[in-house]
Design an enzyme around this catalytic site. Structure first.
Site, PDB file in Angstrom:
ATOM      1  N   HIS A  46     -10.902   0.231  -3.063  1.00  0.00           N
ATOM      2  CA  HIS A  46     -12.131   0.465  -1.838  1.00  0.00           C
ATOM      3  C   HIS A  46     -13.159   0.984  -3.195  1.00  0.00           C
ATOM      4  O   HIS A  46     -12.781   2.133  -3.714  1.00  0.00           O
ATOM      5  CB  HIS A  46     -12.123   1.765  -1.220  1.00  0.00           C
ATOM      6  CG  HIS A  46     -11.435   1.077   0.218  1.00  0.00           C
ATOM      7  ND1 HIS A  46     -11.153  -0.589   0.851  1.00  0.00           N
ATOM      8  CD2 HIS A  46     -10.336   1.518   1.027  1.00  0.00           C
ATOM      9  CE1 HIS A  46     -10.565  -0.507   1.886  1.00  0.00           C
ATOM     10  NE2 HIS A  46     -10.237   0.089   1.765  1.00  0.00           N
ATOM     11  N   LYS A  86      -6.844  -5.164  -2.934  1.00  0.00           N
ATOM     12  CA  LYS A  86      -6.990  -5.485  -1.881  1.00  0.00           C
ATOM     13  C   LYS A  86      -8.848  -4.175  -1.112  1.00  0.00           C
ATOM     14  O   LYS A  86      -8.536  -3.397  -1.287  1.00  0.00           O
ATOM     15  CB  LYS A  86      -6.606  -5.514  -0.780  1.00  0.00           C
ATOM     16  CG  LYS A  86      -5.892  -4.895   0.027  1.00  0.00           C
ATOM     17  CD  LYS A  86      -4.767  -5.624   0.501  1.00  0.00           C
ATOM     18  CE  LYS A  86      -3.964  -4.041   1.200  1.00  0.00           C
ATOM     19  NZ  LYS A  86      -4.436  -3.637   1.501  1.00  0.00           N
ATOM     20  N   HIS A  88     -11.039   6.661   1.303  1.00  0.00           N
ATOM     21  CA  HIS A  88      -9.301   6.763   1.181  1.00  0.00           C
ATOM     22  C   HIS A  88      -9.581   5.957  -0.144  1.00  0.00           C
ATOM     23  O   HIS A  88     -10.269   4.508  -0.157  1.00  0.00           O
ATOM     24  CB  HIS A  88      -7.824   6.062   2.420  1.00  0.00           C
ATOM     25  CG  HIS A  88      -8.811   5.520   2.905  1.00  0.00           C
ATOM     26  ND1 HIS A  88      -9.463   5.285   3.442  1.00  0.00           N
ATOM     27  CD2 HIS A  88      -8.206   3.895   2.811  1.00  0.00           C
ATOM     28  CE1 HIS A  88     -10.190   3.757   4.123  1.00  0.00           C
ATOM     29  NE2 HIS A  88      -8.962   2.501   3.468  1.00  0.00           N
ATOM     30  N   CYS A 128      -1.750  -2.528   7.380  1.00  0.00           N
ATOM     31  CA  CYS A 128      -2.345  -3.603   6.580  1.00  0.00           C
ATOM     32  C   CYS A 128      -0.578  -4.446   6.118  1.00  0.00           C
ATOM     33  O   CYS A 128      -0.384  -5.543   5.782  1.00  0.00           O
ATOM     34  CB  CYS A 128      -2.478  -2.839   5.244  1.00  0.00           C
ATOM     35  SG  CYS A 128      -3.896  -1.960   5.007  1.00  0.00           S
ATOM     36  N   ASP A 180      -4.532  -1.426  -0.848  1.00  0.00           N
ATOM     37  CA  ASP A 180      -5.646  -0.910  -0.824  1.00  0.00           C
ATOM     38  C   ASP A 180      -7.041  -0.182  -2.356  1.00  0.00           C
ATOM     39  O   ASP A 180      -5.976   0.602  -2.700  1.00  0.00           O
ATOM     40  CB  ASP A 180      -5.414   0.135   0.538  1.00  0.00           C
ATOM     41  CG  ASP A 180      -6.546   0.537   1.585  1.00  0.00           C
ATOM     42  OD1 ASP A 180      -6.939  -1.112   1.658  1.00  0.00           O
ATOM     43  OD2 ASP A 180      -7.122   1.088   2.373  1.00  0.00           O
ATOM     44  N   ASP A 204       1.165  -1.347  -0.345  1.00  0.00           N
ATOM     45  CA  ASP A 204       0.381   0.263   0.203  1.00  0.00           C
ATOM     46  C   ASP A 204       1.097   1.136   0.050  1.00  0.00           C
ATOM     47  O   ASP A 204       0.288   2.171   0.556  1.00  0.00           O
ATOM     48  CB  ASP A 204      -1.025   0.167   1.112  1.00  0.00           C
ATOM     49  CG  ASP A 204      -1.857  -1.137   1.322  1.00  0.00           C
ATOM     50  OD1 ASP A 204      -1.850  -2.242   0.518  1.00  0.00           O
ATOM     51  OD2 ASP A 204      -3.005  -1.531   1.882  1.00  0.00           O
ATOM     52  N   HIS A 250     -17.547   2.570   0.590  1.00  0.00           N
ATOM     53  CA  HIS A 250     -16.665   1.507   1.617  1.00  0.00           C
ATOM     54  C   HIS A 250     -17.120   1.764   2.929  1.00  0.00           C
ATOM     55  O   HIS A 250     -17.497   2.159   3.306  1.00  0.00           O
ATOM     56  CB  HIS A 250     -15.367   1.290   1.345  1.00  0.00           C
ATOM     57  CG  HIS A 250     -14.831   0.063   1.591  1.00  0.00           C
ATOM     58  ND1 HIS A 250     -14.380  -0.154   2.916  1.00  0.00           N
ATOM     59  CD2 HIS A 250     -14.623  -1.368   0.536  1.00  0.00           C
ATOM     60  CE1 HIS A 250     -13.728  -1.493   2.339  1.00  0.00           C
ATOM     61  NE2 HIS A 250     -14.379  -1.596   1.360  1.00  0.00           N
TER      62      HIS A 250
HETATM   63 ZN   LIG Z   1      -8.853   0.720   3.224  1.00  0.00          ZN
END
Ligand SMILES: [Zn+2]
Length: 234
Positions: free
Chosen positions: A77, A135, A110, A180, A75, A37, A81
């Protein structure tokens, strides 16, 4: 003393480079660098900045030279989310809520799919990276870990990919140490990999003591904490 006990004592007496800080550690063909990330959202100017997040970029670029195998995560989304505070009336970022799979920390919006915010940091130079794992793309489920979503049921497929390629040892870097990175490192242990976290190639959020708690939890799972200088890169 049984033979087994003698063997255990012998093993316990062997030097362990990561702990002794002595012999350098050299990644081999069955090792992979995992870059978690390192996206615009998590550095200065992003929507969920980690203090000093951008400082991991030159460290990761440098150590990447020592790896034949490099995996990058993002990351990623949906808008609206389940991990976004804005999805709940009256909730603010960094509060928590209960979701079907447990307690969820609520974050500012984010890393929304396809946005500049979700792009990898422009100075991250990993031309030899082989896989990007995205993810957190299921709207109702977060995923700190690169291996398993927060419902602790849904696999990202990463363990299968790594095993199919004969990867046995992972060196985890990126953002953020206490979310993460930690979840990825601990799930990697659960999946049977040897795991190092390269501390100076990570930065933490440290929400209510979460950074120290993450290092403690990782150590309990057998994750080894090293520095980039411990690695032999040639
Ligand atoms: Zn996130």
């Amino acid at each position: 003393m049984t033979a087994l006990n003698r063997r255990s004592l012998l093993l316990a007496a062997l030097p362990w480079p990561a702990l002794a800080g002595a012999a350098p550690i050299k990644p081999d063909a069955s090792s992979a660098l995992i870059v978690v990330d390192v996206q615009n959202c998590f550095v200065t100017g992003g929507t969920l900045p980690v203090k000093g997040g951008e400082e991991v970029v030159p460290v990761i670029n440098k150590i990447s030279a020592g790896f034949e195998n490099i995996i990058v995560t993002q990351d990623w989304h949906t808008a609206g989310h389940a991990s976004f505070a804005s999805s709940y009336a009256g909730k603010k970022p960094f509060e928590t809520t209960k979701l079907v799979y447990g307690t969820q920390v609520l974050w500012p919006d984010h890393c929304v799919q396809g946005s500049d915010d979700a792009a990898l940091h422009k100075d991250l130079k990993l031309p030899t990276a082989q896989l990007i794992v995205r993810k957190g793309f299921h709207k109702g489920v977060d995923s700190y870990s690169a291996f398993e979503e927060a419902d602790r049921k849904t696999s990202t497929g990463l363990a299968g990919y790594l095993k199919a390629r004969g990867i046995k040892t992972l060196y985890v870097t990126g953002l953020a140490t206490d979310f993460c990175v930690a979840w990825t490192a601990m799930d990697a242990r659960k999946a049977g990999f040897a795991v190092f976290v390269v501390e100076d190639a990570t930065r933490g959020i440290d929400l209510n003591g979460s950074l120290a708690a993450a290092w403690k939890a990782m150590a309990a799972k057998g994750v080894k904490r090293i520095q980039s200088a411990d690695l032999t890169l040639t």
